[in-house]
Design a protein around this motif. Structure first.
Motif, PDB file in Angstrom:
ATOM      1  N   VAL A   1     -11.706 -18.207 109.747  1.00  0.00           N
ATOM      2  CA  VAL A   1     -10.531 -18.834 110.357  1.00  0.00           C
ATOM      3  C   VAL A   1      -9.666 -19.393 109.236  1.00  0.00           C
ATOM      4  N   THR A   2      -8.354 -19.283 109.382  1.00  0.00           N
ATOM      5  CA  THR A   2      -7.454 -19.845 108.370  1.00  0.00           C
ATOM      6  C   THR A   2      -6.762 -21.088 108.925  1.00  0.00           C
ATOM      7  N   PHE A   3      -6.832 -22.165 108.146  1.00  0.00           N
ATOM      8  CA  PHE A   3      -6.152 -23.409 108.512  1.00  0.00           C
ATOM      9  C   PHE A   3      -4.983 -23.629 107.557  1.00  0.00           C
ATOM     10  N   GLY A   4      -3.810 -23.874 108.106  1.00  0.00           N
ATOM     11  CA  GLY A   4      -2.661 -24.260 107.286  1.00  0.00           C
ATOM     12  C   GLY A   4      -2.227 -25.669 107.645  1.00  0.00           C
ATOM     13  N   PHE A   5      -1.012 -26.039 107.259  1.00  0.00           N
ATOM     14  CA  PHE A   5      -0.524 -27.395 107.486  1.00  0.00           C
ATOM     15  C   PHE A   5      -0.566 -27.787 108.969  1.00  0.00           C
ATOM     16  N   ASN A   6      -0.079 -26.883 109.843  1.00  0.00           N
ATOM     17  CA  ASN A   6      -0.039 -27.216 111.279  1.00  0.00           C
ATOM     18  C   ASN A   6      -1.437 -27.449 111.843  1.00  0.00           C
ATOM     19  N   GLU A   7      -2.403 -26.613 111.423  1.00  0.00           N
ATOM     20  CA  GLU A   7      -3.775 -26.773 111.919  1.00  0.00           C
ATOM     21  C   GLU A   7      -4.400 -28.081 111.411  1.00  0.00           C
ATOM     22  N   ILE A   8      -4.055 -28.456 110.163  1.00  0.00           N
ATOM     23  CA  ILE A   8      -4.596 -29.713 109.627  1.00  0.00           C
ATOM     24  C   ILE A   8      -4.013 -30.908 110.394  1.00  0.00           C
ATOM     25  N   MET A   9      -2.725 -30.862 110.736  1.00  0.00           N
ATOM     26  CA  MET A   9      -2.134 -31.945 111.529  1.00  0.00           C
ATOM     27  C   MET A   9      -2.779 -31.989 112.912  1.00  0.00           C
ATOM     28  N   ASP A  10      -3.030 -30.796 113.508  1.00  0.00           N
ATOM     29  CA  ASP A  10      -3.736 -30.752 114.795  1.00  0.00           C
ATOM     30  C   ASP A  10      -5.131 -31.348 114.649  1.00  0.00           C
ATOM     31  N   LEU A  11      -5.774 -31.039 113.525  1.00  0.00           N
ATOM     32  CA  LEU A  11      -7.133 -31.550 113.304  1.00  0.00           C
ATOM     33  C   LEU A  11      -7.125 -33.076 113.210  1.00  0.00           C
ATOM     34  N   LEU A  12      -6.120 -33.633 112.520  1.00  0.00           N
ATOM     35  CA  LEU A  12      -6.015 -35.098 112.451  1.00  0.00           C
ATOM     36  C   LEU A  12      -5.878 -35.669 113.855  1.00  0.00           C
ATOM     37  N   MET A  13      -4.998 -35.071 114.637  1.00  0.00           N
ATOM     38  CA  MET A  13      -4.770 -35.588 115.989  1.00  0.00           C
ATOM     39  C   MET A  13      -6.035 -35.454 116.837  1.00  0.00           C
TER      40      MET A  13
ATOM     41  N   SER B   1      -9.097 -35.238 115.874  1.00  0.00           N
ATOM     42  CA  SER B   1     -10.171 -36.136 115.398  1.00  0.00           C
ATOM     43  C   SER B   1     -10.038 -37.518 116.004  1.00  0.00           C
ATOM     44  N   LEU B   2      -8.799 -37.887 116.375  1.00  0.00           N
ATOM     45  CA  LEU B   2      -8.588 -39.203 116.966  1.00  0.00           C
ATOM     46  C   LEU B   2      -8.819 -39.187 118.477  1.00  0.00           C
ATOM     47  N   LEU B   3      -8.937 -37.985 119.041  1.00  0.00           N
ATOM     48  CA  LEU B   3      -9.001 -37.877 120.497  1.00  0.00           C
ATOM     49  C   LEU B   3     -10.327 -37.318 121.008  1.00  0.00           C
ATOM     50  N   SER B   4     -11.053 -36.572 120.168  1.00  0.00           N
ATOM     51  CA  SER B   4     -12.178 -35.796 120.696  1.00  0.00           C
ATOM     52  C   SER B   4     -13.441 -35.990 119.874  1.00  0.00           C
ATOM     53  N   ARG B   5     -14.585 -35.761 120.536  1.00  0.00           N
ATOM     54  CA  ARG B   5     -15.862 -35.788 119.846  1.00  0.00           C
ATOM     55  C   ARG B   5     -16.233 -34.412 119.305  1.00  0.00           C
ATOM     56  N   THR B   6     -15.506 -33.381 119.715  1.00  0.00           N
ATOM     57  CA  THR B   6     -15.793 -32.017 119.255  1.00  0.00           C
ATOM     58  C   THR B   6     -14.511 -31.381 118.732  1.00  0.00           C
ATOM     59  N   PRO B   7     -13.932 -31.981 117.677  1.00  0.00           N
ATOM     60  CA  PRO B   7     -12.615 -31.529 117.233  1.00  0.00           C
ATOM     61  C   PRO B   7     -12.567 -30.062 116.807  1.00  0.00           C
ATOM     62  N   LEU B   8     -13.613 -29.559 116.128  1.00  0.00           N
ATOM     63  CA  LEU B   8     -13.523 -28.192 115.617  1.00  0.00           C
ATOM     64  C   LEU B   8     -13.594 -27.165 116.746  1.00  0.00           C
ATOM     65  N   SER B   9     -14.493 -27.394 117.737  1.00  0.00           N
ATOM     66  CA  SER B   9     -14.537 -26.499 118.899  1.00  0.00           C
ATOM     67  C   SER B   9     -13.206 -26.529 119.632  1.00  0.00           C
ATOM     68  N   ASP B  10     -12.680 -27.727 119.825  1.00  0.00           N
ATOM     69  CA  ASP B  10     -11.411 -27.876 120.552  1.00  0.00           C
ATOM     70  C   ASP B  10     -10.311 -27.060 119.894  1.00  0.00           C
ATOM     71  N   LEU B  11     -10.284 -27.148 118.586  1.00  0.00           N
ATOM     72  CA  LEU B  11      -9.180 -26.550 117.847  1.00  0.00           C
ATOM     73  C   LEU B  11      -9.374 -25.049 117.662  1.00  0.00           C
ATOM     74  N   ILE B  12     -10.593 -24.642 117.294  1.00  0.00           N
ATOM     75  CA  ILE B  12     -10.826 -23.236 116.940  1.00  0.00           C
ATOM     76  C   ILE B  12     -11.049 -22.377 118.191  1.00  0.00           C
ATOM     77  N   LEU B  13     -11.793 -22.904 119.168  1.00  0.00           N
ATOM     78  CA  LEU B  13     -12.160 -22.073 120.319  1.00  0.00           C
ATOM     79  C   LEU B  13     -11.235 -22.253 121.511  1.00  0.00           C
ATOM     80  N   TYR B  14     -10.814 -23.490 121.746  1.00  0.00           N
ATOM     81  CA  TYR B  14     -10.048 -23.734 122.969  1.00  0.00           C
ATOM     82  C   TYR B  14      -8.566 -23.911 122.701  1.00  0.00           C
ATOM     83  N   LYS B  15      -8.187 -24.016 121.414  1.00  0.00           N
ATOM     84  CA  LYS B  15      -6.787 -24.311 121.067  1.00  0.00           C
ATOM     85  C   LYS B  15      -6.289 -25.499 121.892  1.00  0.00           C
ATOM     86  N   ARG B  16      -7.231 -26.384 122.222  1.00  0.00           N
ATOM     87  CA  ARG B  16      -6.889 -27.516 123.084  1.00  0.00           C
ATOM     88  C   ARG B  16      -6.609 -28.694 122.166  1.00  0.00           C
TER      89      ARG B  16
END
Ligand SMILES: [Zn+2]
Length: 444
Positions: free
Chosen positions: A208-220, A222-237
């Motif tokens: 998987v490739t993470f750029g600036f937008n994905e890192i900003m999503d990851l910051l957000m 991380s403040l909202l979820s207990r499973t940030p990587l699954s949320d971001l990579i699998l669910y785009k949630r």
């Protein structure tokens, strides 16, 4: 210009991550990444709360940025206060753009989400003042020994950069779905057990490739979820929306009582807060406070996530941020960190010089000045000489401020108070003002 180029270049930065996914449960088991990526994750800990509000607002816009706790309303309320409420124009600027004490390290990151500007130095406004070697990093908040404000930009000062960022740059790491970091070289089997992996058959590898937008999503996330990587990579949630706004879900029933670390250091400090209460219903109408309480609220914006975690001993409601902190404490040994002092600096984050007052209620410490930088051939000393009204003083006073439940601050206005009481049909005889002494426990 150099900074403009830096901002443009952020969009070219790409991190390549190897992701192992549990296909049956549709869950990220772990991500393998190099030190550049892990350094960006660790930089989340060094981000002051006010800076997080600012960068998320800037990236997502006011409508889509997550509202976390009352911090967003506190930040917006202070931003909306007229400049005349602050001691100097520089005070408000310093407050709304809080600098982290790792600013120099963050500027060296492959991707610096904190948007840290190069440090500027200001000296006495008078070009012929004999004390031009005294400089302040804050515009207009310090005065020269000759009595003039320090507002003239000092040129030609260079600062030595830290040689590495947070981790050693040859290392690679394993990151769990909930952002626990493990060095890749440690006991492989133990790492897999720590990650809760019993059965290797279920795993599937993806890149998987993470750029600036994905890192900003990851910051957000991380403040909202207990499973940030699954949320971001699998669910785009990215976010949970409530009332059209992304809000942090707080764990119910957390009590901070008696769980405050080193709570004794300044515990005699207290601030008076006045509450207007309706006698017949015992309902809180609003709170009123002076500049000392406002200064305290202001200082909250400068506290980095790591220090919040340290103060609340893991009761931050931010599980992923907690896990990053615990990884530094327990999983990542000194061999994987850039300097021997790094672990301690990250664990007990200090606030940058000048952000907190000497009689701060919270048991936090500020960095000391003067720093001495070796700017060869001469050794020069730079210091923030003295603040106009001392460190950590932002609000001029003597104004009273109205503070709502969500920490929105507005100047107190007697006429609007009467109007509000009238609208709610509350007679003045039914209103009582109570005083509350705010000490460390209430602050937490
Ligand atoms: Zn001077």
């Amino acid at each position: 210009m150099a900074n403009f180029v830096r901002i443009l270049l952020r969009f070219d930065v790409k991190f390549s991550l190897k992701v192992v996914i549990n296909k049956q449960k549709n869950k990220v088991i772990f991500v393998e990444a190099n030190s550049d990526f892990v350094d960006v994750l660790i930089s989340f800990l060094t981000l002051p709360l006010g800076a997080a509000v600012r960068v998320l607002k800037k990236h997502y816009g006011d409508k889509e940025a997550p509202v976390f706790g009352s911090l967003t309303s506190l930040y917006n309320g202070l931003a909306n206060l007229d400049n005349s409420h602050f001691w100097t124009e520089g005070c408000k600027e310093v407050l709304l753009n809080p600098m982290g004490s790792f600013a120099e390290e963050c500027r060296k990151l492959k991707l610096d989400i904190s948007d840290t500007q190069p440090t500027e130095y200001f000296t006495c406004e008078h070009p012929n003042c004999g004390r031009a070697w005294f400089t302040s990093v804050y515009y207009d908040t310090a005065i020269c020994y000759c009595g003039r404000p320090m507002t003239r930009k000092a040129v030609g000062i260079t600062k030595e950069f830290a040689p590495a960022v947070f981790t050693i740059n040859t290392a690679s790491f394993i990151i769990s779905d909930d952002l626990q970091i493990f060095p890749n070289s440690t006991d492989l089997i133990q790492t897999l057990i720590n990650l809760g992996i019993a059965n290797m058959d279920v795993g599937e590898l993806r890149t998987v490739t993470f750029g600036f937008n994905e890192i900003m999503d990851l910051l957000m996330v991380s403040l909202l979820s207990r499973t940030p990587l699954s949320d971001l990579i699998l669910y785009k949630r990215h976010v949970t929306y409530v009332d059209g706004l992304a809000r942090l879900k707080f764990e119910p029933g957390i009590s901070f009582k008696g769980k405050v670390k080193e709570a004794t250091s300044n515990s005699n400090e207290m601030i008076i807060l006045k509450f207007m209460v309706q006698k017949s219903t015992n309902k809180l109408l609003f709170a009123r406070a002076g500049e000392d309480f406002l200064d305290f609220l202001c200082s909250l914006l400068a506290i980095p996530f790591g220090a919040v975690r340290y103060l609340l001993v893991g009761k931050t409601c931010l599980k992923a941020i907690d896990n990053l902190y615990v990884s530094i404490v327990d999983h990542v040994d000194d061999n994987h960190l850039a300097t021997p002092a790094m672990k301690n600096r990250l664990m007990k984050a200090k606030l940058p010089h000048g952000y907190i007052s000497e009689n701060q209620i919270l048991p936090l410490t500020g960095e000391s000045f003067p720093y001495t930088y070796d700017t060869s051939p001469d050794l020069q000393k730079f210091s923030s000489v003295k603040f106009v009204k001392g460190q950590g003083k932002y609000i001029r006073g003597p104004t009273m401020y109205n503070i709502t439940d969500d920490l929105t601050v507005t100047p107190f206005c007697m006429a609007s108070m009467f109007l509000a009481l009238k609208e709610q049909n509350i007679p003045l005889s039914d209103v009582q003002e109570l005083e509350l002494e705010i000490r460390l426990e209430e602050v937490m």
